[in-house]
Design a protein around this motif. Structure first.
Motif, PDB file in Angstrom:
ATOM      1  N   ARG A   9       0.761  -1.337   0.443  1.00  0.00           N
ATOM      2  CA  ARG A   9      -0.243  -0.120  -0.238  1.00  0.00           C
ATOM      3  C   ARG A   9       0.726   1.410   0.642  1.00  0.00           C
ATOM      4  O   ARG A   9       0.692   2.260  -0.561  1.00  0.00           O
ATOM      5  CB  ARG A   9      -1.176  -0.136   1.176  1.00  0.00           C
ATOM      6  CG  ARG A   9      -1.388   0.865   1.452  1.00  0.00           C
ATOM      7  CD  ARG A   9      -3.081   1.467   0.439  1.00  0.00           C
ATOM      8  NE  ARG A   9      -4.062   2.228   0.551  1.00  0.00           N
ATOM      9  CZ  ARG A   9      -3.729   3.169  -0.318  1.00  0.00           C
ATOM     10  NH1 ARG A   9      -3.825   2.417  -2.018  1.00  0.00           N
ATOM     11  NH2 ARG A   9      -5.190   4.140  -0.587  1.00  0.00           N
ATOM     12  N   ILE A  10       1.720   1.128   0.907  1.00  0.00           N
ATOM     13  CA  ILE A  10       2.807   2.404   0.743  1.00  0.00           C
ATOM     14  C   ILE A  10       3.501   2.960  -0.575  1.00  0.00           C
ATOM     15  O   ILE A  10       3.950   3.972  -1.098  1.00  0.00           O
ATOM     16  CB  ILE A  10       3.949   2.024   2.302  1.00  0.00           C
ATOM     17  CG1 ILE A  10       3.549   2.186   3.496  1.00  0.00           C
ATOM     18  CG2 ILE A  10       4.561   3.176   1.511  1.00  0.00           C
ATOM     19  CD1 ILE A  10       4.267   1.895   4.266  1.00  0.00           C
ATOM     20  N   ALA A  11       3.967   1.163  -1.210  1.00  0.00           N
ATOM     21  CA  ALA A  11       4.541   1.694  -2.915  1.00  0.00           C
ATOM     22  C   ALA A  11       3.637   2.412  -3.380  1.00  0.00           C
ATOM     23  O   ALA A  11       3.543   2.765  -4.498  1.00  0.00           O
ATOM     24  CB  ALA A  11       4.755   0.397  -2.802  1.00  0.00           C
ATOM     25  N   ALA A  12       1.834   1.987  -3.256  1.00  0.00           N
ATOM     26  CA  ALA A  12       1.172   2.190  -4.568  1.00  0.00           C
ATOM     27  C   ALA A  12       0.975   3.651  -4.454  1.00  0.00           C
ATOM     28  O   ALA A  12       0.798   4.491  -5.262  1.00  0.00           O
ATOM     29  CB  ALA A  12      -0.031   1.285  -3.976  1.00  0.00           C
ATOM     30  N   ARG A  16       1.711   6.366  -6.853  1.00  0.00           N
ATOM     31  CA  ARG A  16       0.251   7.642  -7.470  1.00  0.00           C
ATOM     32  C   ARG A  16       1.222   9.205  -7.443  1.00  0.00           C
ATOM     33  O   ARG A  16       1.052  10.006  -7.881  1.00  0.00           O
ATOM     34  CB  ARG A  16      -0.623   7.234  -6.417  1.00  0.00           C
ATOM     35  CG  ARG A  16      -2.203   7.627  -6.997  1.00  0.00           C
ATOM     36  CD  ARG A  16      -3.388   7.788  -6.287  1.00  0.00           C
ATOM     37  NE  ARG A  16      -3.571   7.979  -5.047  1.00  0.00           N
ATOM     38  CZ  ARG A  16      -3.517   7.010  -4.208  1.00  0.00           C
ATOM     39  NH1 ARG A  16      -4.302   5.737  -4.311  1.00  0.00           N
ATOM     40  NH2 ARG A  16      -3.446   7.534  -2.815  1.00  0.00           N
ATOM     41  N   HIS A  17       1.651   9.328  -5.772  1.00  0.00           N
ATOM     42  CA  HIS A  17       2.409  10.524  -5.561  1.00  0.00           C
ATOM     43  C   HIS A  17       3.385  10.529  -6.552  1.00  0.00           C
ATOM     44  O   HIS A  17       3.198  11.934  -7.252  1.00  0.00           O
ATOM     45  CB  HIS A  17       2.888  10.507  -4.220  1.00  0.00           C
ATOM     46  CG  HIS A  17       4.019  11.819  -4.317  1.00  0.00           C
ATOM     47  ND1 HIS A  17       2.712  13.103  -3.601  1.00  0.00           N
ATOM     48  CD2 HIS A  17       5.006  12.269  -4.118  1.00  0.00           C
ATOM     49  CE1 HIS A  17       3.384  14.508  -3.704  1.00  0.00           C
ATOM     50  NE2 HIS A  17       4.357  13.541  -3.674  1.00  0.00           N
ATOM     51  N   GLY A  18       4.709   9.680  -7.206  1.00  0.00           N
ATOM     52  CA  GLY A  18       5.313  10.699  -8.451  1.00  0.00           C
ATOM     53  C   GLY A  18       4.715  11.044  -9.533  1.00  0.00           C
ATOM     54  O   GLY A  18       4.984  11.467  -9.869  1.00  0.00           O
ATOM     55  N   GLU A  19       3.460   9.894  -9.434  1.00  0.00           N
ATOM     56  CA  GLU A  19       2.892  10.125 -10.851  1.00  0.00           C
ATOM     57  C   GLU A  19       2.145  11.923 -10.527  1.00  0.00           C
ATOM     58  O   GLU A  19       2.267  12.243 -12.357  1.00  0.00           O
ATOM     59  CB  GLU A  19       1.277   9.221 -11.957  1.00  0.00           C
ATOM     60  CG  GLU A  19       2.303   7.887 -11.201  1.00  0.00           C
ATOM     61  CD  GLU A  19       1.086   6.869 -11.417  1.00  0.00           C
ATOM     62  OE1 GLU A  19      -0.033   6.782 -11.340  1.00  0.00           O
ATOM     63  OE2 GLU A  19       1.815   5.459 -11.660  1.00  0.00           O
ATOM     64  N   ALA A  20       0.940  12.416 -10.067  1.00  0.00           N
ATOM     65  CA  ALA A  20       0.403  13.265  -9.599  1.00  0.00           C
ATOM     66  C   ALA A  20       1.725  14.194  -9.824  1.00  0.00           C
ATOM     67  O   ALA A  20       1.656  15.239 -10.507  1.00  0.00           O
ATOM     68  CB  ALA A  20       0.037  13.336  -8.225  1.00  0.00           C
TER      69      ALA A  20
END
Length: 57
Positions: A9-12, A16-20
């Protein structure tokens, strides 16, 4: 809370933050310093300004 602490979950969340962040940087326009610090558009009466903005700070 336990679900958020799971490594997958941390990796996801990080992915997602990196993509944002990539999307945000793609939308970000490179603004001149006069806009960033002085709230002026670079075209706004350049003949009325004496020197650059840095000199008058």
């Amino acid at each position: 809370m336990r679900e958020l602490a799971k490594p997958e979950r941390i990796a996801a969340i990080k992915a997602r933050h990196g993509e944002a962040e990539k999307r945000r940087m793609a939308r970000h326009k490179n603004r001149p310093l006069v806009e960033t610090l002085g709230d002026l558009a670079p075209e706004d009466a350049p003949h009325l300004r004496d020197g650059c903005l840095i000199c008058s700070i």
